[in-house]
Design a protein around this motif. Structure first.
Motif, mmCIF file in Angstrom:
data_model
loop_
_atom_site.group_PDB
_atom_site.id
_atom_site.type_symbol
_atom_site.label_atom_id
_atom_site.label_comp_id
_atom_site.label_asym_id
_atom_site.label_seq_id
_atom_site.Cartn_x
_atom_site.Cartn_y
_atom_site.Cartn_z
ATOM 1 N N ILE A 10 0.854 -1.187 0.000
ATOM 2 C CA ILE A 10 0.000 0.000 0.000
ATOM 3 C C ILE A 10 0.889 1.236 0.000
ATOM 4 O O ILE A 10 1.544 1.553 0.986
ATOM 5 N N GLY A 11 0.929 1.922 -1.133
ATOM 6 C CA GLY A 11 1.772 3.102 -1.287
ATOM 7 C C GLY A 11 3.035 2.770 -2.065
ATOM 8 O O GLY A 11 3.815 1.910 -1.663
ATOM 9 N N LEU A 12 3.219 3.453 -3.202
ATOM 10 C CA LEU A 12 4.378 3.189 -4.063
ATOM 11 C C LEU A 12 5.184 4.464 -4.306
ATOM 12 O O LEU A 12 5.502 4.822 -5.441
ATOM 13 N N GLY A 13 5.509 5.148 -3.208
ATOM 14 C CA GLY A 13 6.463 6.234 -3.302
ATOM 15 C C GLY A 13 7.865 5.646 -3.366
ATOM 16 O O GLY A 13 8.037 4.473 -3.721
ATOM 17 N N LEU A 14 8.884 6.437 -3.002
ATOM 18 C CA LEU A 14 10.262 5.970 -3.085
ATOM 19 C C LEU A 14 10.479 4.679 -2.306
ATOM 20 O O LEU A 14 10.957 3.682 -2.850
ATOM 21 N N ILE A 15 10.118 4.669 -1.026
ATOM 22 C CA ILE A 15 10.354 3.479 -0.198
ATOM 23 C C ILE A 15 9.392 2.357 -0.571
ATOM 24 O O ILE A 15 9.756 1.174 -0.530
ATOM 25 N N GLY A 16 8.178 2.697 -0.968
ATOM 26 C CA GLY A 16 7.235 1.676 -1.420
ATOM 27 C C GLY A 16 7.770 0.913 -2.617
ATOM 28 O O GLY A 16 7.623 -0.313 -2.711
ATOM 29 N N LYS A 17 8.426 1.621 -3.531
ATOM 30 C CA LYS A 17 9.018 0.961 -4.702
ATOM 31 C C LYS A 17 10.216 0.097 -4.296
ATOM 32 O O LYS A 17 10.441 -0.964 -4.882
#
Length: 329
Positions: A10-17
């Motif tokens: 849930i969430g694909l920002g920098l750390i999510g990716k």
């Protein structure tokens, strides 16, 4: 017998990716679904081989076959998302800080207990080899009693630049909204260093801090805290968002000797080459280790050491600082 854990991100920002790339390489994980409000991020996930994508995390949480979720959302969404995940019977790996404040943090911890799911908070510094080595050295006794320590985490925060042009990246609106973030650099980077110091030295007896506002924001952009531990150690926690050159490390000064350990980040070129070759870049490895640990806790029915209750102690220390803060002008 080790089984594959069906995972939702849930969430694909920098750390999510970073989590997505790591999890796709784990033999004990099946990345079943992801969710993000960005079409570009969902396109990235599809290209990485993820079959199910959603724009609403509640749709992902309703999927009956998902065992656990990794939540990498803005801080103001931590409580509603983590609580909903627990209500849906999903084990939760939640990026730090646990929440905006102790009240929300307690609600998350309570929900995880009520619904019998595991809750782990992402503090990757505990999995950096430099800090693992420093703790081993300290525990060996060769430094004597640790009288003082210095933990530093200074970087650009939300104000980092593109390396190739030094042009500032746009700052998401929520980053600079105190109501949405719950705090500034002390909550953002300070939670990392307070948790790391507590891992080294135990429980905190008292804390004093000075908060700075170089950029004249409602949020502090640098802070210096003095933590006095029940063990007798006094630690200085020094955090800031004011430098384009990142510094992350810890120094231990004992009655017999001292040690300094700092994280040295590899060049972007080396990281790019490692990604092209299908290897795990050095920056990604602590995140891989912490998620692997979380998955093992699920498979072995163990309690994560980096529990919600542990992270709640960091929030309580930070809330105490905010309540009694001394502002640097």
């Amino acid at each position: 017998m080790t089984r594959k854990i069906n995972l939702g991100l849930i969430g694909l920002g920098l750390i999510g990716k970073v989590h997505l790339k790591n999890c796709l390489g784990l033999k004990t994980v099946n990345v079943q679904a992801v969710t993000d409000v960005s079409k570009k991020a969902l396109k990235f996930a599809r290209e990485m081989g993820v079959k199910q994508v959603f724009t609403d995390y509640n749709e992902l949480l309703r999927q009956p076959t998902i065992d656990a979720v990794i939540i990498s959302l803005p801080t103001y969404l931590h409580a509603p998302c983590a609580i909903s995940a627990a209500e849906n019977g999903k084990h939760v790996f939640l990026e730090k800080p646990l929440a905006r404040n102790p009240k929300e943090g307690k609600e998350i911890v309570s929900a995880a207990r009520r619904y019998g799911v595991k809750l782990m908070v992402g503090y990757p510094l505990r999995f950096f080899s430099e800090f693992e080595e420093a703790k081993e050295i300290m525990e060996s006794g060769v430094l004597g009693d640790i009288q003082t320590a210095h933990a530093v985490n200074i970087g650009a925060g939300p104000f980092f630049h593109r390396a190739e042009s030094m042009i500032p990246r746009p700052v998401p609106e929520w980053w600079l909204n105190k109501e949405l973030t719950g705090g500034g650099v002390l909550l953002d980077l300070g939670s990392h260093m307070i948790n790391l110091a507590r891992w080294f030295f135990g429980e905190v007896k008292s804390v004093k801090a000075y908060l700075g506002h170089r950029f004249d924001l409602d949020l502090e952009d640098h802070a210096v805290c003095t933590l006095v531990f029940e063990s007798g150690t006094v630690a200085i926690v020094n955090v800031g968002w004011f430098s384009q050159k990142a510094t992350v490390g810890i120094e231990l000064y004992g009655t017999v000797g001292h040690v300094q350990k700092y994280y040295r980040s590899p060049s972007r070129a080396i990281t790019a080459i490692q990604l092209i070759l299908g290897r795990t870049p050095r920056f990604f490895k602590p995140y891989l280790k912490e998620v692997s640990y979380f998955i093992n806790c699920i498979n072995e029915d163990g309690r994560p050491l980096l529990s919600g209750g542990d992270a709640l102690k960091d929030l309580e220390i930070i809330a105490q600082v905010y309540k009694n803060q001394v502002r640097l002008e």
